[in-house]
Scaffold this motif. Structure first.
Motif, PDB file in Angstrom:
ATOM      1  N   UNK A   1       1.058  -1.313   0.005  1.00  0.00           N
ATOM      2  CA  UNK A   1      -0.017  -0.010  -0.041  1.00  0.00           C
ATOM      3  C   UNK A   1       0.831   1.120  -0.021  1.00  0.00           C
ATOM      4  N   UNK A   2       0.800   1.961  -1.187  1.00  0.00           N
ATOM      5  CA  UNK A   2       1.552   3.377  -1.218  1.00  0.00           C
ATOM      6  C   UNK A   2       1.063   4.451  -0.560  1.00  0.00           C
ATOM      7  N   UNK A   3      -0.149   4.488  -0.788  1.00  0.00           N
ATOM      8  CA  UNK A   3      -0.934   5.666  -0.055  1.00  0.00           C
ATOM      9  C   UNK A   3      -2.515   5.289   0.257  1.00  0.00           C
ATOM     10  N   UNK A   4      -2.661   5.466   1.207  1.00  0.00           N
ATOM     11  CA  UNK A   4      -4.174   5.149   1.611  1.00  0.00           C
ATOM     12  C   UNK A   4      -4.921   6.252   2.595  1.00  0.00           C
ATOM     13  N   UNK A   5      -6.160   6.016   2.488  1.00  0.00           N
ATOM     14  CA  UNK A   5      -7.032   6.892   3.362  1.00  0.00           C
ATOM     15  C   UNK A   5      -8.324   6.182   4.030  1.00  0.00           C
ATOM     16  N   UNK A   6      -8.736   6.459   4.941  1.00  0.00           N
ATOM     17  CA  UNK A   6      -9.825   5.969   5.734  1.00  0.00           C
ATOM     18  C   UNK A   6     -10.726   6.870   6.076  1.00  0.00           C
ATOM     19  N   UNK A   7     -12.227   6.604   5.995  1.00  0.00           N
ATOM     20  CA  UNK A   7     -13.120   7.795   6.411  1.00  0.00           C
ATOM     21  C   UNK A   7     -14.078   6.642   7.003  1.00  0.00           C
ATOM     22  N   UNK A   8     -14.591   7.150   8.229  1.00  0.00           N
ATOM     23  CA  UNK A   8     -15.363   6.350   9.103  1.00  0.00           C
ATOM     24  C   UNK A   8     -16.964   6.572   8.883  1.00  0.00           C
ATOM     25  N   UNK A   9     -17.324   6.283   7.495  1.00  0.00           N
ATOM     26  CA  UNK A   9     -18.746   6.083   7.092  1.00  0.00           C
ATOM     27  C   UNK A   9     -18.513   4.839   6.035  1.00  0.00           C
ATOM     28  N   UNK A  10     -19.489   3.982   6.656  1.00  0.00           N
ATOM     29  CA  UNK A  10     -19.849   2.718   5.618  1.00  0.00           C
ATOM     30  C   UNK A  10     -21.453   2.661   5.551  1.00  0.00           C
ATOM     31  N   UNK A  11     -21.798   1.359   5.331  1.00  0.00           N
ATOM     32  CA  UNK A  11     -23.217   1.231   4.932  1.00  0.00           C
ATOM     33  C   UNK A  11     -24.030   1.271   6.228  1.00  0.00           C
ATOM     34  N   UNK A  12     -23.379   1.151   7.202  1.00  0.00           N
ATOM     35  CA  UNK A  12     -24.274   1.120   8.581  1.00  0.00           C
ATOM     36  C   UNK A  12     -24.657   2.584   8.789  1.00  0.00           C
ATOM     37  N   UNK A  13     -23.763   3.456   8.456  1.00  0.00           N
ATOM     38  CA  UNK A  13     -24.002   4.782   8.748  1.00  0.00           C
ATOM     39  C   UNK A  13     -25.044   5.472   7.906  1.00  0.00           C
ATOM     40  N   UNK A  14     -24.964   5.014   6.535  1.00  0.00           N
ATOM     41  CA  UNK A  14     -25.899   5.345   5.647  1.00  0.00           C
ATOM     42  C   UNK A  14     -27.457   4.903   6.080  1.00  0.00           C
ATOM     43  N   UNK A  15     -27.455   3.532   6.577  1.00  0.00           N
ATOM     44  CA  UNK A  15     -28.654   3.109   6.994  1.00  0.00           C
ATOM     45  C   UNK A  15     -29.110   4.035   8.301  1.00  0.00           C
ATOM     46  N   UNK A  16     -28.265   4.349   9.285  1.00  0.00           N
ATOM     47  CA  UNK A  16     -28.582   5.229  10.169  1.00  0.00           C
ATOM     48  C   UNK A  16     -29.122   6.586   9.585  1.00  0.00           C
ATOM     49  N   UNK A  17     -28.485   7.273   8.752  1.00  0.00           N
ATOM     50  CA  UNK A  17     -28.837   8.529   8.004  1.00  0.00           C
ATOM     51  C   UNK A  17     -30.473   8.588   7.546  1.00  0.00           C
TER      52      UNK A  17
ATOM     53  N   UNK B   1     -20.594  11.779  -0.593  1.00  0.00           N
ATOM     54  CA  UNK B   1     -19.829  13.046  -1.182  1.00  0.00           C
ATOM     55  C   UNK B   1     -18.353  12.770  -0.250  1.00  0.00           C
ATOM     56  N   UNK B   2     -18.602  12.375   1.372  1.00  0.00           N
ATOM     57  CA  UNK B   2     -17.322  12.218   2.044  1.00  0.00           C
ATOM     58  C   UNK B   2     -16.680  10.938   1.400  1.00  0.00           C
ATOM     59  N   UNK B   3     -17.307   9.953   1.001  1.00  0.00           N
ATOM     60  CA  UNK B   3     -16.410   8.720   0.564  1.00  0.00           C
ATOM     61  C   UNK B   3     -15.944   9.176  -0.733  1.00  0.00           C
ATOM     62  N   UNK B   4     -16.439   9.852  -1.587  1.00  0.00           N
ATOM     63  CA  UNK B   4     -15.813  10.551  -3.080  1.00  0.00           C
ATOM     64  C   UNK B   4     -14.617  11.242  -2.625  1.00  0.00           C
ATOM     65  N   UNK B   5     -14.728  12.065  -1.582  1.00  0.00           N
ATOM     66  CA  UNK B   5     -13.668  13.007  -1.289  1.00  0.00           C
ATOM     67  C   UNK B   5     -12.448  12.260  -0.877  1.00  0.00           C
ATOM     68  N   UNK B   6     -12.614  10.736   0.110  1.00  0.00           N
ATOM     69  CA  UNK B   6     -11.625  10.147   0.507  1.00  0.00           C
ATOM     70  C   UNK B   6     -10.909   9.704  -0.428  1.00  0.00           C
ATOM     71  N   UNK B   7     -11.714   8.823  -1.558  1.00  0.00           N
ATOM     72  CA  UNK B   7     -11.073   8.462  -2.634  1.00  0.00           C
ATOM     73  C   UNK B   7      -9.939   9.464  -3.580  1.00  0.00           C
ATOM     74  N   UNK B   8     -10.716  10.401  -3.738  1.00  0.00           N
ATOM     75  CA  UNK B   8      -9.903  11.557  -4.472  1.00  0.00           C
ATOM     76  C   UNK B   8      -8.584  12.166  -3.696  1.00  0.00           C
ATOM     77  N   UNK B   9      -8.698  11.834  -2.539  1.00  0.00           N
ATOM     78  CA  UNK B   9      -7.408  12.318  -1.867  1.00  0.00           C
ATOM     79  C   UNK B   9      -6.318  11.205  -1.885  1.00  0.00           C
ATOM     80  N   UNK B  10      -6.774  10.234  -2.236  1.00  0.00           N
ATOM     81  CA  UNK B  10      -5.647   8.988  -2.362  1.00  0.00           C
ATOM     82  C   UNK B  10      -5.205   9.074  -4.005  1.00  0.00           C
TER      83      UNK B  10
END
Length: 261
Positions: free
Chosen positions: A168-184, A252-261
């Motif tokens: 893994x050369x570069x990585x990023x993690x965001x604490x948003x996943x499927x469960x968070x979306x269900x909670x939203x 959008x938070x997930x997309x920004x995490x991918x873009x940052x990598x």
């Protein structure tokens, strides 16, 4: 190498264990129901899921992993030990374990996990980053000099990583996943629509009509919930457009995490 070779993926929503030569031998929800006073496990996996939503005060639900990181080490040990013991049987040699972890896991957390695996009866244990494991499992050649971008979407977090030469050369993690979306979705239905729905119902809404992009043709879904004002059960309708706007911030938070990598 002596002993069973075993792979473990303990996530926020599910536990998967595979054994070399056998394939996946365990695939169950990563939740336990424990005694509220003593902490002794009463049920785990599928049996525990069936009890959720109607637990008495004497019992509580415990999730060893939350938002992609280990939240309860003792519960993780209590969950893993019976599954590992069942696979090993009366074998003389302890199993060798490869465990997938989030790229956000710190060295101290890895040390704690090693202690948990050792207490569960494992011999040698090491870790692999979830995106790297996912890329290999998807059939990508991760050992070439060019890069591979892998996004591993879990229940509690999303890991994005650029992989090259098997690392893994570069990585990023965001604490948003499927469960968070269900909670939203549940939060929106409660505060905006005035209905109370269970977690499994909100999960079904997400799977049926939610999306990352607006659909050309709007889709509606009938939901059975309770009016918060008076507690009366009622059927109401949610639409794909509605769910798109509900999940837009999370996505959008997930997309920004991918873009940052």
């Amino acid at each position: 190498m002596l002993g069973l070779r075993m792979g473990i993926d303990l996530g926020s929503a599910s536990l998967h264990i595979c054994v070399a030569g056998k394939g996946v031998v365990v695939s169950e929800p990563s939740v336990m129901v424990c005694d509220a006073d003593t902490g002794k496990p009463v049920a785990m996996g599928n049996a525990a899921v069936e009890m959720l939503g109607r637990l008495p005060n004497s019992l509580k639900a415990v999730h060893p992993v939350r938002d992609g990181v280990m939240d309860h080490l003792e519960a993780a040990q209590q969950m893993l030990r019976p599954y590992i013991t069942r696979q090993c049987g009366n074998r003389m040699f302890k199993p060798n374990v490869l465990m997938s972890v989030s790229t956000a896991v710190s060295r101290n957390e890895k040390r704690a996990l090693l202690s948990v695996l050792s207490d569960c009866g494992c011999g040698r244990a090491c870790f692999i980053d979830k995106p790297l494991a996912a890329a290999i499992g998807a059939g990508e050649n991760c050992f070439k000099p060019s890069g591979v971008l892998c996004v591993e979407i879990g229940s509690g977090s999303v890991d994005a990583a650029l992989i090259s030469m098997g690392k893994v050369v570069q990585s990023a993690c965001v604490r948003i996943g499927g469960r968070n979306m269900t909670t939203s979705i549940r939060r929106y239905l409660t505060h905006t629509r005035g209905y109370s729905v269970g977690f499994l119902t909100a999960e079904e809404i997400k799977k049926e009509v939610a999306g990352a992009v607006l659909r050309n043709t709007e889709v509606a879904f009938l939901v059975n919930g309770k009016r918060i004002a008076d507690g009366i059960p009622e059927l109401f309708e949610v639409t794909s457009t509605e769910m798109y706007w509900v999940l837009r911030n999370d996505l959008e938070a997930v997309a920004k995490t991918v873009e940052s990598v």
